[in-house]
Scaffold this motif. Structure first.
Motif, mmCIF file in Angstrom:
data_model
loop_
_atom_site.group_PDB
_atom_site.id
_atom_site.type_symbol
_atom_site.label_atom_id
_atom_site.label_comp_id
_atom_site.label_asym_id
_atom_site.label_seq_id
_atom_site.Cartn_x
_atom_site.Cartn_y
_atom_site.Cartn_z
ATOM 1 N N ASP A 425 48.789 -10.571 17.474
ATOM 2 C CA ASP A 425 49.547 -9.719 18.402
ATOM 3 C C ASP A 425 48.627 -9.060 19.434
ATOM 4 O OD1 ASP A 425 51.807 -8.585 15.768
ATOM 5 O OD2 ASP A 425 51.817 -10.425 17.020
ATOM 6 N N THR A 426 47.490 -8.567 18.891
ATOM 7 C CA THR A 426 46.528 -7.937 19.816
ATOM 8 C C THR A 426 46.002 -8.931 20.857
ATOM 9 O OG1 THR A 426 45.837 -6.400 18.082
ATOM 10 C CG2 THR A 426 44.355 -6.652 19.959
ATOM 11 N N ALA A 427 45.753 -10.154 20.410
ATOM 12 C CA ALA A 427 45.263 -11.187 21.339
ATOM 13 C C ALA A 427 46.285 -11.460 22.429
ATOM 14 C CB ALA A 427 44.927 -12.472 20.559
ATOM 15 N N ILE A 428 47.593 -11.438 22.020
ATOM 16 C CA ILE A 428 48.650 -11.693 23.014
ATOM 17 C C ILE A 428 48.663 -10.561 24.058
ATOM 18 C CG2 ILE A 428 51.148 -11.831 23.337
ATOM 19 C CD1 ILE A 428 51.254 -13.243 20.615
ATOM 20 N N GLN A 587 38.285 -16.224 26.897
ATOM 21 C CA GLN A 587 37.891 -15.874 25.529
ATOM 22 C C GLN A 587 39.066 -15.332 24.725
ATOM 23 O OE1 GLN A 587 34.633 -13.214 25.930
ATOM 24 N NE2 GLN A 587 33.196 -14.774 26.664
ATOM 25 N N VAL A 588 39.963 -14.553 25.404
ATOM 26 C CA VAL A 588 41.151 -14.041 24.706
ATOM 27 C C VAL A 588 42.049 -15.191 24.273
ATOM 28 C CG1 VAL A 588 43.254 -12.694 25.042
ATOM 29 C CG2 VAL A 588 41.077 -11.796 25.806
ATOM 30 N N GLU A 589 42.167 -16.196 25.144
ATOM 31 C CA GLU A 589 42.990 -17.365 24.756
ATOM 32 C C GLU A 589 42.390 -18.089 23.550
ATOM 33 O OE1 GLU A 589 44.709 -18.332 29.241
ATOM 34 O OE2 GLU A 589 43.269 -19.685 28.265
ATOM 35 N N SER A 592 43.240 -16.096 20.492
ATOM 36 C CA SER A 592 44.637 -16.297 20.086
ATOM 37 C C SER A 592 44.792 -17.587 19.297
ATOM 38 C CB SER A 592 45.525 -16.314 21.324
ATOM 39 O OG SER A 592 46.873 -16.530 20.983
ATOM 40 N N ALA A 593 44.088 -18.647 19.768
ATOM 41 C CA ALA A 593 44.167 -19.928 19.046
ATOM 42 C C ALA A 593 43.583 -19.814 17.647
ATOM 43 C CB ALA A 593 43.446 -21.012 19.847
ATOM 44 N N GLU A 597 45.329 -20.341 13.884
ATOM 45 C CA GLU A 597 44.769 -21.177 12.812
ATOM 46 C C GLU A 597 44.606 -20.378 11.529
ATOM 47 O OE1 GLU A 597 41.184 -22.782 14.261
ATOM 48 O OE2 GLU A 597 42.142 -24.090 15.766
ATOM 49 N N MET A 598 44.078 -19.095 11.671
ATOM 50 C CA MET A 598 43.914 -18.259 10.475
ATOM 51 C C MET A 598 45.255 -17.986 9.808
ATOM 52 S SD MET A 598 41.143 -15.508 11.851
ATOM 53 C CE MET A 598 41.354 -14.531 10.372
ATOM 54 N N SER A 599 46.304 -17.760 10.591
ATOM 55 C CA SER A 599 47.622 -17.486 10.018
ATOM 56 C C SER A 599 48.134 -18.679 9.239
ATOM 57 C CB SER A 599 48.591 -17.123 11.140
ATOM 58 O OG SER A 599 49.874 -16.880 10.644
ATOM 59 N N ALA A 600 47.935 -19.868 9.834
ATOM 60 C CA ALA A 600 48.387 -21.080 9.119
ATOM 61 C C ALA A 600 47.605 -21.287 7.829
ATOM 62 C CB ALA A 600 48.233 -22.291 10.040
#
Length: 663
Positions: A425-428, A587-589, A592-593, A597-600
């Motif tokens: 969320d923070t990355a978004i 770098q923010v993008e 986010s990626a 990956e960590m969530s999955a």
């Protein structure tokens, strides 16, 4: 050199030049005008004196003419004549004696025992030939004094009976000269064609019959006086300056009609031009006062013009260095000129950059805080994974312990999943902010380009102004040429009027009306000359002010170029900011990626642990599979920890970038 000293120097030099030129022109014109007035008055005095002397001479001749027309005189009888001439001599103080000479050149009647010398005989022959004549001054050897002779023919009908010969006091004309009042040092004199004085305020020159024309041939000191006397002998009218007896003098001269004499009136130059010397002091004082006032005005105008540009230049340099803490003064923002436009552009840039930097700093701190939380969660996950590994090793001994460990692992994975979600969320949010920051930077860059365009428009406007001023200068020069033509015409008219006045004077009573008209023409031409001179003075002032305006516009163009260069620097700074923000956005993008990956991965770990809990009873058989899953979990957690460290490093770089700007 800064613009303020340049402007002050330019204004000061302009004022000094104008003051000196105006002072010089004023003194020169006033000097010429007063000199002309003095010469005109002297010339008028000389003309009036010549008329006065002519009248005095005519008075004597008229009296002789009246006497010659008396019957007793025309009778040529000595007894009758003697009674009349004695009475006539007694009533005329300038008449020394009176003689009646017959056609045989014999004296038949005399008022005293006078005799005829050769000079008197020559004069009497003119009377016997029918001519009315008055002689130059002659030194009578018997009386040892200067005398003059006047002759008047005695006619009866058309026949000449004889002549009257009047012996006049040689100081007669000197007395007339002494009656002429010309200031404190002025005097008058009368000379003949040879330059010898026949009447002088100083009678010694007449008595001694001094001839300065001859003296000047041996003594150069009298050359100027000899030139004056020679010119007077030609019967001309005019004014000359000459040096005599240690004094500079001005003399005007005019011929006495009916004689070979000329009248001169002279005055010391120091007295005649006394007002000019006073005027020189006044002009010098006024020039000094004008210079002081001009320099004071130059300092004031220099400050008024340069101070706003100096403030704008300082603000531009501060913004170019990344310092946005200074506000643009309100007095500059209220200006309606180009300086006000630049000030408003810099103020807009400053305010936009403050918002951008503030948002970058705030989001960088938020990302750093979230990365710290993520690091804490990953550390907990690592500990939980170690517990799981230990439980796998002890699975054979205690299934219950394994179940408990599995449940703890599930809880840890859930917490990790939540942390990863927060990171995502923070990355978004950071990505959206980066995009917003990019838009603001582009807006700032566009503002700078707009300011540069305005500076270019200002530069083009100043070029057009310069062309208009140069055109004005050319027009003023054309007007100056026209004024010169008018001045030349008025001078020629004045000369023609003067010649007409001279001819009218020579014509006597018949030319008096024409003399008045000629004098009015001369006055009108002088007024025309004075008016054209005033116009010429104004033209010179306009040309001087146009030159000053060209210099000021050139100075303003140089300052506009400096302002344009400063804005170019600010634009380059905005381009660098935009590049850095785009790098942060990339770098923010990436962050986010990685979060996705960590969530999955966390979901996969959670599913594996749940499956392990469901198959707790089969833990022994599936111990190897659980061990493999645990190793995979540890690897994933390491990736998460690495990602968190990367995120923290990126947040620190973003914070350092924002700290480069002062708000």
């Amino acid at each position: 050199m800064k613009i303020r000293p340049k402007l002050i120097l330019a204004f000061s030099l302009s004022m000094v030049t104008v003051a000196i030129i105006l002072g010089s022109i004023s003194y020169y014109k006033a000097n010429n005008a007063l000199t002309e007035v003095v010469e005109s008055k002297l010339l008028t005095k000389a003309t009036d004196t010549a008329v006065y002397v002519e009248e005095k001479i005519n008075e004597e001749l008229v009296l002789l003419e009246m006497l010659a027309k008396l019957e007793d005189i025309q009778s040529m009888e000595p007894e009758k004549q003697r009674r009349i001439i004695l009475t006539f001599v007694e009533g005329n103080e300038d008449l020394l004696s009176l003689l009646v000479i017959d056609n045989n050149e014999q004296v038949i009647t005399t008022s005293d025992d006078s005799f005829l010398d050769s000079f008197a005989k020559d004069v009497s022959q003119k009377g016997l030939s029918g001519e009315t004549f008055i002689s130059d001054v002659h030194i009578d050897t018997k009386l040892n004094q200067p005398v003059m002779y006047a002759t008047m023919p005695i006619k009866k009908g058309e026949a000449i009976q004889g002549t009257l010969l009047a012996r006049l006091d040689g100081r007669f004309l000197s007395k007339v000269a002494q009656e002429i009042d010309i200031g404190e040092t002025g005097y008058s004199f009368i000379t003949n064609q040879e330059g010898v004085a026949v009447g002088h305020a100083n009678e010694e020159f007449v008595i001694e019959q001094v001839n300065f024309v001859q003296i000047a041939k041996e003594d150069a000191e009298y050359e100027e006086l000899a030139n004056l006397l020679t010119t007077m002998g030609t019967g001309e009218t005019g004014v000359l300056k000459y040096y005599f007896q240690g004094k500079e003098r001005i003399a005007a001269y005019s011929p006495i009609h009916g004689t070979d004499w000329s009248v001169g009136v002279a005055v010391f130059q120091s007295e005649a031009l006394e007002k000019i010397f006073s005027l020189r002091t006044v002009v010098f004082t006024a020039t000094i006062i004008l210079l002081i006032a001009g320099i004071a005005i130059a300092f004031f105008l220099g400050g008024q013009l340069a101070n706003p540009l100096i403030v704008v230049e300082r603000l531009g340099l501060i913004v170019a260095d990344g310092d946005f803490t200074n506000d643009v003064p309100e007095r500059l923002l209220r200006r309606k000129d180009e300086v006000g436009s630049i000030a408003q552009a810099i103020d807009s840039i400053t305010r936009n950059m403050r918002d951008i930097v503030s948002q970058i700093t705030s989001n960088a701190h938020s990302v750093a805080s979230q990365s710290e939380q993520l690091t804490t969660v990953t550390e907990q996950s690592i500990e939980a994974a170690n517990d799981v590994a230990q439980s796998i090793q002890e699975v054979a001994e205690a299934s219950e312990t394994q179940v408990l460990s599995s449940e703890e692992s599930v809880e840890a994975i859930v917490e990790m999943s939540k942390g990863v979600q927060r990171i995502a969320d923070t990355a978004i949010e950071l990505s959206e902010f980066s995009n917003h920051t990019t838009d603001k930077s582009r807006l700032g860059a566009e503002s700078v380009q707009l300011a540069i365009k305005q500076m270019s428009n200002i530069h083009e406007g100043s070029n057009e102004t310069t062309e208009l001023i140069n055109h004005l200068k050319e027009s003023s020069e054309q007007v100056g040429e026209i004024v010169k033509l008018i001045t030349a015409i008025s001078e020629q008219t004045n000369l023609l009027a003067l010649n007409a006045a001279i001819e009218a004077a020579r014509a006597g009573d018949a030319g008096r009306g024409f003399a008045v008209v000629a004098n009015e023409i001369r006055i009108l031409s002088e007024q025309t000359a004075n008016s054209t001179q005033e116009i010429n003075t104004l033209i010179h002032e306009i040309q001087s002010e146009v030159s000053e305006a060209v210099t000021s516009v050139h100075g303003a163009q140089n300052e506009i170029k400096k302002g344009n260069s400063t804005l170019q620097t600010v634009g380059e700074a905005f381009n660098e900011i935009l590049t850095l923000i785009e790098q942060v956005n990339e770098q923010v993008e990436d962050l986010s990626a990685v979060s996705e990956e960590m969530s999955a991965s966390s979901e996969e770990v959670s599913a594996s642990i749940e499956e392990m809990a469901n198959k707790a009873k089969q833990s022994s058989a599936n111990a190897q599979q659980v061990a493999a899953a645990s190793e995979e979990q540890l690897a994933t957690i390491d990736d998460i920890n690495s990602t968190a460290e990367t995120l923290e490093s990126m947040a620190q770089e973003l914070s350092d970038l924002a700290n480069q700007f002062k708000i």
